[in-house]
Scaffold this active site. Structure first.
Site, PDB file in Angstrom:
ATOM      1  N   GLU A 186      46.766  -5.847   0.513  1.00 13.93           N
ATOM      2  CA  GLU A 186      46.557  -4.562   1.190  1.00 13.93           C
ATOM      3  C   GLU A 186      47.834  -3.720   1.174  1.00 13.93           C
ATOM      4  OE1 GLU A 186      46.284  -4.614   5.528  1.00 13.93           O
ATOM      5  OE2 GLU A 186      44.583  -3.248   5.415  1.00 13.93           O
ATOM      6  N   GLU A 191      36.217   7.815  16.210  1.00 15.45           N
ATOM      7  CA  GLU A 191      35.463   7.980  14.961  1.00 15.45           C
ATOM      8  C   GLU A 191      34.001   7.593  15.193  1.00 15.45           C
ATOM      9  OE1 GLU A 191      36.837   5.563  11.677  1.00 15.45           O
ATOM     10  OE2 GLU A 191      35.318   6.379  10.310  1.00 15.45           O
ATOM     11  N   GLU A 198      39.429   4.512  16.045  1.00 14.24           N
ATOM     12  CA  GLU A 198      38.123   4.016  15.605  1.00 14.24           C
ATOM     13  C   GLU A 198      37.041   4.323  16.645  1.00 14.24           C
ATOM     14  OE1 GLU A 198      38.438  -0.108  14.504  1.00 14.24           O
ATOM     15  OE2 GLU A 198      36.934   0.102  12.942  1.00 14.24           O
ATOM     16  N   SER A 253      34.714   2.114   8.566  1.00 10.72           N
ATOM     17  CA  SER A 253      35.587   3.035   9.282  1.00 10.72           C
ATOM     18  C   SER A 253      36.707   3.454   8.335  1.00 10.72           C
ATOM     19  CB  SER A 253      36.186   2.333  10.503  1.00 10.72           C
ATOM     20  OG  SER A 253      37.332   3.036  10.948  1.00 10.72           O
ATOM     21  N   GLU A 273      46.928   3.481  -1.900  1.00  2.99           N
ATOM     22  CA  GLU A 273      46.656   4.414  -0.793  1.00  2.99           C
ATOM     23  C   GLU A 273      47.623   4.203   0.370  1.00  2.99           C
ATOM     24  OE1 GLU A 273      44.404   2.526  -2.914  1.00  2.99           O
ATOM     25  OE2 GLU A 273      43.229   1.973  -1.156  1.00  2.99           O
ATOM     26  N   CYS A 278      40.994 -13.688  12.596  1.00  4.51           N
ATOM     27  CA  CYS A 278      42.351 -13.832  12.043  1.00  4.51           C
ATOM     28  C   CYS A 278      43.026 -15.142  12.450  1.00  4.51           C
ATOM     29  CB  CYS A 278      43.221 -12.672  12.469  1.00  4.51           C
ATOM     30  SG  CYS A 278      42.494 -11.089  12.047  1.00  4.51           S
ATOM     31  N   CYS A 300      39.568  -3.524   9.641  1.00  8.79           N
ATOM     32  CA  CYS A 300      40.883  -4.147   9.887  1.00  8.79           C
ATOM     33  C   CYS A 300      41.179  -5.276   8.914  1.00  8.79           C
ATOM     34  CB  CYS A 300      40.951  -4.757  11.271  1.00  8.79           C
ATOM     35  SG  CYS A 300      40.311  -3.716  12.533  1.00  8.79           S
ATOM     36  N   LYS A 347      46.481  -9.568   3.309  1.00  4.15           N
ATOM     37  CA  LYS A 347      47.365  -8.488   3.768  1.00  4.15           C
ATOM     38  C   LYS A 347      48.440  -8.175   2.736  1.00  4.15           C
ATOM     39  CE  LYS A 347      45.881  -7.392   7.895  1.00  4.15           C
ATOM     40  NZ  LYS A 347      45.377  -6.038   8.111  1.00  4.15           N
TER      41      LYS A 347
END
Lengths: 581, 160
Positions: free
Chosen positions: A362, A283, A280, A320, A367, A504, A300, A359
């Site tokens: 996710e 990036e 990142e 990102s 993907e 988190c 994230c 999560k």
């Protein structure tokens, strides 16, 4: 500040004008029970459990919403108060399923605790048996309307804290339910699956999807090589699940405990958090140098990602392209690690321990299977790991501390602080500064991006470049930041957003209860753990460096692109409904 | 537009959309706008609820919350004959439930719904202000008093 004096249970108390009876009582340690109340978020006086007697008042008053006045006299434990509270409880229980023994919230249910506290041994009323279909439409959250007591805490959090508004009271009277529009399932509306509702639900009407059985089955299967990773925030909350003090740091015991459950390898999401920072960070520099889309926003937090996909699709190019640390590690487990130990990825079962319900969603995204296999097979929340450890009879107090396994268990303090709001930003700054200047960063604690202020900003001088950054946590605060950058003149280079309040450590999969005070203690534990680490900059993680040498070649390289980066989808605000044109 | 059975409906739809568009960002106008839709179409179709949510910037969960809270709003068009059965105290004690059962049985409908052919719709109301005539119901604007389950088929036969 004008002060007011009153008496509660014949004790004198002085408090600022405008305070409620409940706040005044708290000040002198008089415990008035509450059920629908959440400080500053849901103060609606709906449940009537907090009623108290007030001198000269015609009826009992709800302490959570009744303002104090000079010379007021309040009694919190009189026969009338006890009778009213018991009656209220009996009425709430009259149509509540009597299945405490088999309930996921058993022993941590506020209704059950109150029934016990008030010695409810008999319920004189028998309401209608509820038979609502249980909503199991999402991979993250289960909605069991039968157990709902209509306290509206979830509605308040979803609306005021998270700005998502997926659920609201529907119908009225006995038919009232808390549900999405048109009684749709959660999967069919713009719910980001953050699970903040599951943290505040006093019963099990909203709870995480429990996947512990899937993990027990994998652990018992001799053909499966079962590996596990643990998110930064789990190590400062799992102790609470096992009865330890809030904010206990249990990293080493957690590793030891997971080995005792039978996991073949225990890896650390902190490792891939370091990897995320390297990817990142590069990036970000690439975007700055080549005139790419800025500000770049962190990716994230899967609740945040889903929120952007539903509500701010315009900003998708700002995100990102880095996958989250969980998914990066999953991708490496099924490729790099599988290759290294000579196993077919099909025989590897990857579990992750997360503070997060989103999560679970996710991990199921299309993907997230670049290697041809799901990168992560099962995501367990902190609460589910707690459940497994209790089943196995594991006591943290009697465990030695153990270290994570090589090579995907080596990490730095920078990866660790991902668990607190501002942590990704701080970790990124520690690395980006050195990438830009080529000089060693001396003062590595960027305290300016720490804390619980909703939106924070900072400028950091790195050589000739003034890096402008901002941090927000909780989607309500994130919205404020998004509105502020809408016109494109903010000048920010990099923005960190965490879906859940506090980051988190306050995730929807964390130990219950989670409130502001508990969040602060977990955050303090995160920074204490960071201070204890030998290496505190992601790019200096020796395992990450070796990973590039042996496998990935270079940051943003071809392999990274294939395995560690992703793309996003515009999901719309009412995905399954169409408006008239 | 699948909810619009005829040309005139199509036109009122377009006008309603124009009407809704005047209230951009005005969440406090929610109930007024929904009233207009209900009065114009006789119900509030789902796609217009979504439209209202978008334009007024009110969450769709709340728009539906308001519609499902107030008995005034309906999700389906009312029937050609709209039956309101009173279950207020006086009617209730004088057998409104049995009358309602008889109606439900005769036309195969639960309260709040409309028959598929659009002929009948049924709702329960609480007091029509005619307690002396209880149990009582209205069909469109006509009042039927001192009902018994036995009289229901004969009364409904007048509405075809």
């Amino acid at each position: 500040m004008e002060m007011v004096t009153l008496s509660i249970d014949n004790q004198r108390v002085e408090i600022e004008a405008g305070a409620t009876i409940l706040e005044a009582a708290k000040k002198i340690n008089v415990d008035i029970p509450t059920l629908c109340y959440i400080e500053e978020i849901n103060e609606i006086g709906a449940c009537r459990i907090c009623v108290v007697e007030v001198q000269r008042a015609k009826a009992l008053q709800a302490a959570c919403v009744t303002p104090i006045s000079q010379n007021m006299r309040v009694w919190t434990n009189t026969p009338a108060v006890r009778k009213a509270r018991r009656l209220t409880l009996e009425l709430i229980l009259s149509n509540h399923p009597r299945e405490c023994n088999t309930c996921i919230r058993s022993l941590n249910c506020e209704l059950q605790k109150l029934a016990d506290r008030f010695g409810i041994r008999e319920i004189r009323f028998w309401g209608d048996d509820l038979s609502y279909t249980i909503d199991e439409s999402t991979p993250s959250i289960v909605r069991d309307t039968n157990k709902c007591i209509l306290c509206r805490r979830c509605v308040a959090v979803c609306d005021q804290v998270q700005n998502v508004r997926a659920i609201a009271p529907q119908e009225r009277g006995f038919k009232t339910t808390i549900a999405p529009a048109f009684h749709l399932d959660l999967a069919d509306v713009a719910c980001v699956l953050c699970g903040q509702c599951t943290l505040v639900c006093p019963t099990a009407a909203l709870h995480e999807r429990d996947q512990t059985e899937e993990v027990w089955a994998a652990l018992a299967d001799p053909k499966k090589h079962v590996v596990v990773q643990t998110a930064p925030a789990t190590r400062v909350s799992l102790g609470e699940e096992l009865g330890m003090e809030i904010g206990s740091i249990v990293t080493g015991q957690m590793v030891a405990a997971l080995r005792r459950l039978g996991f073949d390898k225990v890896f650390d999401t902190d490792f891939s958090a370091d990897l995320t920072i390297v990817e990142e960070g590069n990036e970000l520099l690439h975007r700055i140098k080549t005139g790419g889309v800025l500000p770049m926003i962190t990716s994230c937090s899967p609740g945040w990602i889903k929120f952007v996909e539903h509500f701010y699709p315009k900003f998708l190019p700002n995100l990102s392209t880095c996958k989250s640390p969980q998914q990066m590690l999953g991708a490496l487990i099924k490729t790099y690690y599988a290759e290294k130990i000579g196993l077919d990825p099909a025989d590897i079962f990857a579990v992750s321990c997360m503070p997060c319900t989103a999560k679970k969603f996710e991990a199921q995204r299309e993907e997230m299977r670049n290697s041809g296999y799901p990168e992560i097979d099962v995501v367990l929340t902190t609460r589910e790991i707690g459940r497994m450890l209790r089943q196995a009879g594991i006591d943290f107090n009697k465990l030695p501390t153990e270290d994570y396994d090589d090579p995907l268990g080596i990490s730095t303090g920078a990866g660790l602080i991902f668990g607190a709001t501002g942590g990704v930003m701080e970790a990124a700054l520690r690395t980006v500064y050195e990438l830009i200047t080529g000089e060693e960063l001396e003062e590595i604690n960027f305290t300016v991006v720490r804390g619980l202020e909703g939106v924070r900003e900072a400028s950091v001088q790195a050589g000739d470049l003034t890096v402008k950054v901002a941090v927000a946590h909780g989607l309500g605060h994130a919205c404020k930041l998004m509105e502020a950058i809408k016109d494109g003149t903010s000048g920010y280079h990099f923005i960190e957003i965490m879906c859940c309040p506090g980051g988190c450590i306050g995730g929807g999969g964390q130990s219950i209860p989670t409130n502001r005070e508990i969040r602060e203690k977990r955050i303090a534990a995160i920074y204490t753990a960071d201070e204890l680490m030998t290496i505190r900059k992601s790019h200096l993680n020796p395992s990450v460096q070796k990973l590039y040498e042996d496998f990935l070649e270079k940051p943003l390289g071809k392999k990274s692109h294939e395995l560690l980066h992703t793309h996003y989808t515009d999901r719309g605000t009412a995905p399954h409904l169409k408006a008239s044109e | 537009m699948e909810n619009s059975p005829c040309q005139c409906m199509e036109e009122s739809y377009q006008e309603l959309v124009k009407f809704i568009n005047q209230y951009e960002g005005e969440s406090e106008s929610l109930i007024m706008v929904l009233h207009k839709i209900q009065e114009t179409l006789g119900f509030v179709p789902v796609d217009l609820q979504v439209k209202v949510a978008d334009v007024l910037r009110v969450p769709i969960s709340k728009v539906f919350g308001v519609i499902s809270f107030y008995a005034f709003f309906t999700l389906k068009p009312k029937g050609k004959y709209h039956i309101s059965v009173c279950k207020g105290t006086a009617c209730f004690v004088r057998g409104a439930s049995k009358v309602l059962d008889a109606i439900e049985k005769k036309i195969g409908l639960v309260p709040g719904d409309t028959t598929n052919d659009g002929k009948y719709s049924l709702e329960i109301v609480y007091c029509l202000g005619a307690c002396g005539l209880s149990p009582v119901m209205t069909i469109n604007k006509e009042v039927h008093a001192r009902l018994t389950p036995q009289r229901i088929p004969e009364i409904l036969a007048e509405y075809t």
